[in-house]
Design a protein around this motif. Structure first.
Motif, PDB file in Angstrom:
ATOM      1  N   ILE A   1       0.834  -1.206   0.000  1.00 24.11           N
ATOM      2  CA  ILE A   1       0.000   0.000   0.000  1.00 24.11           C
ATOM      3  C   ILE A   1       0.869   1.256   0.000  1.00 24.11           C
ATOM      4  O   ILE A   1       0.611   2.207  -0.750  1.00 24.11           O
ATOM      5  CB  ILE A   1      -0.940   0.011   1.222  1.00 24.11           C
ATOM      6  N   VAL A   2       1.928   1.248   0.832  1.00 24.04           N
ATOM      7  CA  VAL A   2       2.817   2.412   0.896  1.00 24.04           C
ATOM      8  C   VAL A   2       3.514   2.626  -0.444  1.00 24.04           C
ATOM      9  O   VAL A   2       3.686   3.767  -0.901  1.00 24.04           O
ATOM     10  CB  VAL A   2       3.861   2.242   2.019  1.00 24.04           C
ATOM     11  N   LEU A   3       3.898   1.530  -1.099  1.00 24.85           N
ATOM     12  CA  LEU A   3       4.559   1.642  -2.398  1.00 24.85           C
ATOM     13  C   LEU A   3       3.624   2.268  -3.431  1.00 24.85           C
ATOM     14  O   LEU A   3       4.037   3.141  -4.214  1.00 24.85           O
ATOM     15  CB  LEU A   3       5.015   0.261  -2.880  1.00 24.85           C
TER      16      LEU A   3
ATOM     17  N   GLU B   1       2.049   9.678  -5.268  1.00 33.29           N
ATOM     18  CA  GLU B   1       2.550  10.976  -4.827  1.00 33.29           C
ATOM     19  C   GLU B   1       3.603  11.525  -5.785  1.00 33.29           C
ATOM     20  O   GLU B   1       3.661  12.735  -6.026  1.00 33.29           O
ATOM     21  CB  GLU B   1       3.132  10.861  -3.418  1.00 33.29           C
ATOM     22  N   VAL B   2       4.440  10.638  -6.312  1.00 33.39           N
ATOM     23  CA  VAL B   2       5.432  11.079  -7.291  1.00 33.39           C
ATOM     24  C   VAL B   2       4.727  11.637  -8.529  1.00 33.39           C
ATOM     25  O   VAL B   2       5.088  12.706  -9.044  1.00 33.39           O
ATOM     26  CB  VAL B   2       6.359   9.921  -7.689  1.00 33.39           C
TER      27      VAL B   2
ATOM     28  N   LEU C   1       1.763  18.729 -10.107  1.00 32.95           N
ATOM     29  CA  LEU C   1       1.805  20.009  -9.384  1.00 32.95           C
ATOM     30  C   LEU C   1       2.843  20.949  -9.983  1.00 32.95           C
ATOM     31  O   LEU C   1       2.585  22.135 -10.186  1.00 32.95           O
ATOM     32  CB  LEU C   1       2.107  19.768  -7.909  1.00 32.95           C
ATOM     33  N   LEU C   2       4.018  20.404 -10.275  1.00 25.09           N
ATOM     34  CA  LEU C   2       5.069  21.226 -10.865  1.00 25.09           C
ATOM     35  C   LEU C   2       4.656  21.752 -12.233  1.00 25.09           C
ATOM     36  O   LEU C   2       4.902  22.907 -12.574  1.00 25.09           O
ATOM     37  CB  LEU C   2       6.364  20.417 -10.977  1.00 25.09           C
TER      38      LEU C   2
ATOM     39  N   GLY D   1       8.499  15.471   3.041  1.00 25.13           N
ATOM     40  CA  GLY D   1       8.585  14.853   4.358  1.00 25.13           C
ATOM     41  C   GLY D   1       7.872  13.520   4.417  1.00 25.13           C
ATOM     42  O   GLY D   1       8.378  12.538   4.981  1.00 25.13           O
ATOM     43  N   ILE D   2       6.680  13.466   3.801  1.00 28.00           N
ATOM     44  CA  ILE D   2       5.915  12.220   3.785  1.00 28.00           C
ATOM     45  C   ILE D   2       6.642  11.152   2.986  1.00 28.00           C
ATOM     46  O   ILE D   2       6.703   9.976   3.396  1.00 28.00           O
ATOM     47  CB  ILE D   2       4.515  12.470   3.187  1.00 28.00           C
ATOM     48  N   VAL D   3       7.209  11.535   1.840  1.00 25.48           N
ATOM     49  CA  VAL D   3       7.942  10.574   1.005  1.00 25.48           C
ATOM     50  C   VAL D   3       9.120   9.987   1.772  1.00 25.48           C
ATOM     51  O   VAL D   3       9.384   8.778   1.703  1.00 25.48           O
ATOM     52  CB  VAL D   3       8.427  11.260  -0.293  1.00 25.48           C
TER      53      VAL D   3
END
Length: 248
Positions: A95-97, A103-104, A110-111, A225-227
């Motif tokens: 799940i984290v992966l 997020e990436v 976003l950029l 920070g989360i990453v």
């Protein structure tokens, strides 16, 4: 045994950070959803809105969803470490992966959005000005929304006070009036044309660009920070997974 206990503590630290980050992101998402008096609410009154900007209305749902998932995986990681469950740890890692990859991708979007935000907003200029000049002072919903927006962002019109020229409010009783937010003076209930004061009040277009810029930087910092926490949590979970397997 000592190493295993240290890894469990590390899992608590990492997942505690993820849990708190998830709670913060969910809180921001709920706030964005509840706060209907934002600049994005003006999009409903403007024709020919670019699809890219219309999608921003759904950002609150994305934040709430991501926050909820982070809360779940934070809880799952702690339980997996305490119970020494390989199944839970492997599920946690997967799940984290997935969240990490999402997020990436979100960071890239976003950029890219930061680079095109100004161009997208500029395409709205004519339609927003036409909407103001047609309905401001006549349509209660739009008038109230603009007043709230200008009060919150300390701005005047889309570009400046001239956006209100010819509007029902401006022509009311032939007094050539403008919203009080367009005047630097706070001691008056009305605002007639005065170049010395109104020309200094910044338009909401620039204020919105500044808001996007400042918040994008904050979001990017939180995301980094989360990453970092997620990468550390994945490493520790796999080490625990391997240690539990060797005991069996």
């Amino acid at each position: 045994m000592c190493c295993s206990g240290f890894l469990k503590i590390m899992m608590f630290v990492f997942n505690g950070g993820i849990f708190l980050a998830g709670a913060a992101i969910m809180g921001v998402g709920i706030w964005v959803k509840v706060d209907s008096n934002s600049l994005f609410g003006l999009l409903e009154n403007v024709k020919n809105v670019p699809p890219e900007l219309s999608q921003l209305v759904y950002v609150s749902y994305l934040l709430i969803g991501v926050g909820a998932v982070l809360l779940i995986i934070g809880f799952l990681g702690c339980c997996g470490a305490m119970r020494e469950s390989r199944c839970m740890l492997l599920t946690f890692f997967c799940i984290v992966l997935i969240i990490f990859l999402v997020e990436v991708a979100g960071a890239v979007v976003l950029l890219v959005f930061r680079n095109v935000a100004e161009d997208l907003l500029k395409t709205l200029e004519t339609d927003v000005r036409d909407s103001i000049r047609k309905d401001y002072g006549d349509q209660e919903g739009l008038t109230s929304l603009w007043n709230t927006t200008m009060e919150q962002f300390k701005c005047c019109g889309y570009n400046n006070y001239t956006d209100f020229n010819g509007s029902p409010f401006n022509l009311k009783d032939g007094k050539n009036l403008y919203p009080t937010m367009c005047c630097n003076s706070t001691n008056t209930n009305t605002c007639s044309e005065n170049m010395a004061t109104m020309s200094e009040v910044e338009g909401c277009f620039q204020k919105l660009l500044d808001w996007i810029e400042s918040n994008a930087t904050i979001i990017a910092g939180v995301a980094l920070g989360i990453v970092a926490l997620e990468i550390a949590a994945m490493v520790v979970s796999m080490v625990l997974y391997k240690n539990i397997g060797s005991k069996a």
